[in-house]
Motif scaffolding. Structure first.
Motif, mmCIF file in Angstrom:
data_model
loop_
_atom_site.group_PDB
_atom_site.id
_atom_site.type_symbol
_atom_site.label_atom_id
_atom_site.label_comp_id
_atom_site.label_asym_id
_atom_site.label_seq_id
_atom_site.Cartn_x
_atom_site.Cartn_y
_atom_site.Cartn_z
ATOM 1 N N LYS A 75 0.816 -1.214 0.000
ATOM 2 C CA LYS A 75 0.000 0.000 0.000
ATOM 3 C C LYS A 75 0.849 1.263 0.000
ATOM 4 N N ASN A 76 2.180 1.120 -0.014
ATOM 5 C CA ASN A 76 3.084 2.279 0.047
ATOM 6 C C ASN A 76 2.725 3.185 1.221
ATOM 7 N N THR A 77 2.455 2.570 2.347
ATOM 8 C CA THR A 77 1.972 3.315 3.504
ATOM 9 C C THR A 77 2.767 2.952 4.741
ATOM 10 N N VAL A 78 3.050 3.970 5.528
ATOM 11 C CA VAL A 78 3.713 3.804 6.819
ATOM 12 C C VAL A 78 2.753 4.250 7.901
ATOM 13 N N TYR A 79 2.702 3.477 8.969
ATOM 14 C CA TYR A 79 1.799 3.770 10.082
ATOM 15 C C TYR A 79 2.603 4.116 11.333
ATOM 16 N N LEU A 80 2.016 4.966 12.134
ATOM 17 C CA LEU A 80 2.560 5.245 13.460
ATOM 18 C C LEU A 80 1.444 5.016 14.462
ATOM 19 N N GLN A 81 1.518 3.893 15.152
ATOM 20 C CA GLN A 81 0.548 3.581 16.199
ATOM 21 C C GLN A 81 1.017 4.235 17.487
ATOM 22 N N MET A 82 0.182 5.089 18.033
ATOM 23 C CA MET A 82 0.541 5.838 19.228
ATOM 24 C C MET A 82 -0.392 5.439 20.361
ATOM 25 N N ASN A 83 0.161 4.829 21.376
ATOM 26 C CA ASN A 83 -0.612 4.389 22.537
ATOM 27 C C ASN A 83 -0.178 5.155 23.775
ATOM 28 N N ASN A 84 -1.055 5.128 24.783
ATOM 29 C CA ASN A 84 -0.745 5.807 26.054
ATOM 30 C C ASN A 84 -0.252 7.232 25.804
ATOM 31 N N LEU A 85 -1.023 7.967 25.024
ATOM 32 C CA LEU A 85 -0.617 9.320 24.649
ATOM 33 C C LEU A 85 -0.570 10.237 25.862
#
Length: 121
Positions: A75-85
């Motif tokens: 998908k030519n996609t990068v994700y940033l999962q952000m937890n406990n913000l």
């Protein structure tokens, strides 16, 4: 090469968000993609990066154990999962693409438009 960042929003402290960075214009293989964040009056700070080929990652210390960067080459996609913000995570988040996996924003060649992340108490 164009980058489109999305997924920002308003979230309470302790909550989660997932940012996406979609790359278009050419294949993303061979690139490193980094997430940076910036608050008004300050420099753009490194958050995390990933190499599209091989998947090597790097994180700034303040997000280790809370944020996770991943990529979907199909998908030519990068994700940033952000937890406990946390409140201090509030910033405009930018994704950048370049040939070197680095935490130096000046080395990245292409940038997305940024997406606002606001963490409230």
């Amino acid at each position: 090469v164009q980058l489109q960042a999305s997924g920002g929003g308003l979230v309470q402290a302790g909550g989660s968000l997932r940012l996406s960075c979609t790359i278009s214009g050419r294949t993303s293989s061979g690139y490193a993609v980094g997430w940076f964040r910036q608050v008004p009056g300050k420099e753009r700070d490194f958050v995390a990066s990933v190499r599209m080929t091989g998947g090597s990652t790097s994180y700034t210390d303040s997000v280790k154990g809370r944020f996770s960067i991943s990529r979907d080459n199909a998908k030519n996609t990068v994700y940033l999962q952000m937890n406990n913000l946390k409140l201090e995570d509030t910033a405009v988040y930018y994704c950048g693409a370049g040939l070197i996996l680095t935490n130096n924003p000046n080395v990245y060649d292409y940038w997305g438009q940024g997406t606002q992340v606001t963490v409230s108490s």
